[in-house]
Enzyme design. Structure first.
Site, PDB file in Angstrom:
ATOM      1  N   ASN A  74       0.841  -1.200   0.000  1.00  0.00           N
ATOM      2  CA  ASN A  74       0.000   0.000   0.000  1.00  0.00           C
ATOM      3  C   ASN A  74       0.870   1.241   0.000  1.00  0.00           C
ATOM      4  O   ASN A  74       1.997   1.237   0.506  1.00  0.00           O
ATOM      5  CB  ASN A  74      -0.943   0.005   1.213  1.00  0.00           C
ATOM      6  CG  ASN A  74      -0.282   0.540   2.463  1.00  0.00           C
ATOM      7  OD1 ASN A  74      -0.264   1.732   2.712  1.00  0.00           O
ATOM      8  ND2 ASN A  74       0.309  -0.353   3.258  1.00  0.00           N
ATOM      9  N   ASN A 133       2.668   6.241  15.693  1.00  0.00           N
ATOM     10  CA  ASN A 133       3.050   5.651  14.404  1.00  0.00           C
ATOM     11  C   ASN A 133       4.388   6.239  13.961  1.00  0.00           C
ATOM     12  O   ASN A 133       4.453   7.328  13.413  1.00  0.00           O
ATOM     13  CB  ASN A 133       1.933   5.935  13.378  1.00  0.00           C
ATOM     14  CG  ASN A 133       2.253   5.333  12.021  1.00  0.00           C
ATOM     15  OD1 ASN A 133       3.327   4.784  11.816  1.00  0.00           O
ATOM     16  ND2 ASN A 133       1.316   5.444  11.102  1.00  0.00           N
ATOM     17  N   CYS A 136       5.704   4.494   9.042  1.00  0.00           N
ATOM     18  CA  CYS A 136       5.115   4.346   7.704  1.00  0.00           C
ATOM     19  C   CYS A 136       6.199   4.591   6.651  1.00  0.00           C
ATOM     20  O   CYS A 136       6.743   5.694   6.567  1.00  0.00           O
ATOM     21  CB  CYS A 136       3.992   5.366   7.586  1.00  0.00           C
ATOM     22  SG  CYS A 136       3.143   5.248   6.052  1.00  0.00           S
ATOM     23  N   THR A 202       4.797  -1.775   8.130  1.00  0.00           N
ATOM     24  CA  THR A 202       5.065  -2.438   6.833  1.00  0.00           C
ATOM     25  C   THR A 202       6.535  -2.366   6.434  1.00  0.00           C
ATOM     26  O   THR A 202       7.293  -1.528   6.922  1.00  0.00           O
ATOM     27  CB  THR A 202       4.204  -1.802   5.734  1.00  0.00           C
ATOM     28  OG1 THR A 202       4.390  -0.387   5.790  1.00  0.00           O
ATOM     29  CG2 THR A 202       2.740  -2.145   5.901  1.00  0.00           C
TER      30      THR A 202
HETATM   31  C1  LIG Z   1      -3.689  -0.342   3.494  1.00  0.00           C
HETATM   32  C2  LIG Z   1      -2.900  -0.197   4.756  1.00  0.00           C
HETATM   33  C3  LIG Z   1      -2.919   1.011   5.459  1.00  0.00           C
HETATM   34  C4  LIG Z   1      -2.190   1.143   6.651  1.00  0.00           C
HETATM   35  N1  LIG Z   1      -2.255   2.311   7.360  1.00  0.00           N
HETATM   36  C5  LIG Z   1      -1.600   2.416   8.550  1.00  0.00           C
HETATM   37  C6  LIG Z   1      -1.745   3.570   9.361  1.00  0.00           C
HETATM   38  O1  LIG Z   1      -2.467   4.518   9.033  1.00  0.00           O
HETATM   39  N2  LIG Z   1      -1.056   3.609  10.523  1.00  0.00           N
HETATM   40  C7  LIG Z   1      -0.249   2.586  10.958  1.00  0.00           C
HETATM   41  O2  LIG Z   1       0.331   2.670  12.043  1.00  0.00           O
HETATM   42  N3  LIG Z   1      -0.120   1.478  10.202  1.00  0.00           N
HETATM   43  C8  LIG Z   1      -0.772   1.367   9.031  1.00  0.00           C
HETATM   44  N4  LIG Z   1      -0.662   0.220   8.292  1.00  0.00           N
HETATM   45  C9  LIG Z   1       0.239  -0.864   8.761  1.00  0.00           C
HETATM   46  C10 LIG Z   1      -0.531  -1.928   9.547  1.00  0.00           C
HETATM   47  O3  LIG Z   1      -1.095  -1.395  10.725  1.00  0.00           O
HETATM   48  C11 LIG Z   1       0.373  -3.141   9.896  1.00  0.00           C
HETATM   49  O4  LIG Z   1       1.438  -2.690  10.707  1.00  0.00           O
HETATM   50  C12 LIG Z   1       0.934  -3.837   8.669  1.00  0.00           C
HETATM   51  O5  LIG Z   1       0.018  -3.811   7.589  1.00  0.00           O
HETATM   52  C13 LIG Z   1       1.302  -5.306   8.932  1.00  0.00           C
HETATM   53  O6  LIG Z   1       0.177  -6.065   9.337  1.00  0.00           O
HETATM   54  P1  LIG Z   1      -0.685  -7.009   8.331  1.00  0.00           P
HETATM   55  O7  LIG Z   1       0.293  -7.926   7.645  1.00  0.00           O
HETATM   56  O8  LIG Z   1      -1.686  -7.696   9.207  1.00  0.00           O
HETATM   57  O9  LIG Z   1      -1.356  -6.089   7.355  1.00  0.00           O
HETATM   58  C14 LIG Z   1      -1.402   0.061   7.107  1.00  0.00           C
HETATM   59  C15 LIG Z   1      -1.403  -1.148   6.407  1.00  0.00           C
HETATM   60  C16 LIG Z   1      -2.137  -1.283   5.258  1.00  0.00           C
HETATM   61  C17 LIG Z   1      -2.130  -2.611   4.536  1.00  0.00           C
END
Ligand SMILES: Cc1cc2nc3c(=O)[nH]c(=O)nc-3n(C[C@H](O)[C@H](O)[C@H](O)COP(=O)(O)O)c2cc1C
Length: 346
Positions: A74, A133, A136, A202
């Site tokens: 993303n 956070n 990112c 991520t």
């Molecule tokens: C589409 C998307 C948007 C995200 N937006 C945020 C965000 O706004 N703040 C944040 O701390 N992490 C954000 N993340 C990261 C997730 O919270 C998480 O740390 C990461 O996706 C790994 O977990 P997963 O494999 O279950 O997706 C986002 C992840 C995705 C996929």
């Protein structure tokens, strides 16, 4: 069998939280997730001066030959909604679900005072826990924001301390895996007064391209930017981070990265996590998996005669050792084999 957890004094009926992302991005979604049975929700990261509309498209996926998801990219920023809208979302959630188990997620600009302002705003809106956070990958590192903070241990210290001194509730620093050693960064958060960390955000990535059209993915008028990788393929990176932080600090940990089953959640808890967060799986499948996940986890604890999740927390961490330790085990086994051989031949 209870799956209840205590996360820095805050009780959750189960360890499964929706992590910060699109599925925690409106009041309606938060209510929907909690009603489906999720233990908690970390709201989509809120901000102030840095909030604006993001680009489209912002997602890309890599699948295997069975069409199962391998990894997801993303380039989504934090929320596009301002604090006034979030004020409405939070009020709506608390009307529907009194004392809703929500964790506030915030991100300020490089102006440190914005972090404490957002933290106080969260506390004024009833936050029991605040997640910072810091990770990112596309959150404009060139403007000293997003993963830039995780990559500078002194900033992790300064921003964490600023927030810890501004509010009374426990602070969780959310860390990026895009660093040389996440454990050292976690230690800085701990020194600054954070009670907990979330790991991982991520993984910085470039998903790939359509070579026939020479088009990078996700394509924004033929251009793209480095994004954040999540989903099943990043789980080993998350487990590595969580187990190492568990081994080397006293921090409470929320484990994140690639969780797509209750078994994956057990792995994170055995590596030292108290709660787990799920984003990509909920983007793909919605919220209803939680019923079979909690049932599966309860059944597992019963089958193995465990009374609570606390009993399995960090259980495998002592089995992660230096390479040289594994060599001594092999050497011991070889010498025993030699002994046995001698006895048989005598
Ligand atoms: C589409 C998307 C948007 C995200 N937006 C945020 C965000 O706004 N703040 C944040 O701390 N992490 C954000 N993340 C990261 C997730 O919270 C998480 O740390 C990461 O996706 C790994 O977990 P997963 O494999 O279950 O997706 C986002 C992840 C995705 C996929």
């Amino acid at each position: 069998m209870s799956l209840e957890i205590d996360f820095e004094g805050v009780k959750f009926k189960n360890p499964f939280w929706i992590g910060s992302g699109p599925t925690s991005g409106t009041g309606d979604k938060i209510v929907q997730a909690l009603k489906a049975g999720w233990g908690g929700v970390v709201i989509k990261t809120v901000g102030d001066s840095i909030v604006r509309k993001g680009v489209r498209p912002m997602y890309a996926a890599m699948r295997n030959s069975n069409k199962d998801l391998v990894v997801f990219e993303n380039i989504e920023l934090i929320t596009e909604d301002n604090l006034e809208t979030w004020d409405k979302y939070i009020k709506m959630v608390n009307r529907e679900i009194p004392n809703a188990p929500i964790v506030f997620s915030i991100m300020g600009s490089s102006d440190i005072s914005e972090w404490s302002k957002l933290a106080r705003w969260s506390e004024d809106h009833g936050a029991n826990l605040i997640e910072l956070n810091f990770g990112c990958p596309h959150g404009e590192p060139e403007k000293r924001s997003g993963a830039y903070i995780s990559q500078h241990p002194d900033l992790v210290y300064d921003y964490t301390k600023e927030v810890v001194q501004s509010v009374g509730v426990p602070v969780i620093s959310k860390l990026s895996p895009n660093v040389t050693d996440i454990t050292e960064i976690a230690k800085n958060a701990e020194r600054a007064g954070a009670k907990a960390v979330s790991a991982i955000n991520t993984v910085s990535c470039l998903m790939g391209m359509d070579i026939e059209r020479e088009m990078l993915s996700p394509p924004v008028f033929g251009y793209t930017t480095y994004g954040g990788l999540s989903g099943p393929g990043v789980k080993p990176i998350g487990l590595r981070a969580v187990s190492s932080i568990s081994k080397n600090t006293k921090l409470t940990i929320s484990g994140i990265g690639g969780i797509s089953s209750w078994q994956n959640a057990i792995e994170y808890i055995m590596c030292g996590a108290t709660s787990v967060q799920v984003v990509t799986d909920t983007v793909m499948h919605g919220f209803n998996q939680i019923k079979s996940w909690t049932e599966g986890m309860e059944d597992y604890l019963k089958r193995h005669n465990y009374g609570s999740l606390e009993e399995i927390k960090g259980k495998v961490v002592p089995n992660i050792r230096e390479y040289s330790y594994l060599e001594t085990l092999i050497a011991e086994r070889d010498s025993i084999d030699d002994e046995m051989k001698k006895i048989r031949e005598a």
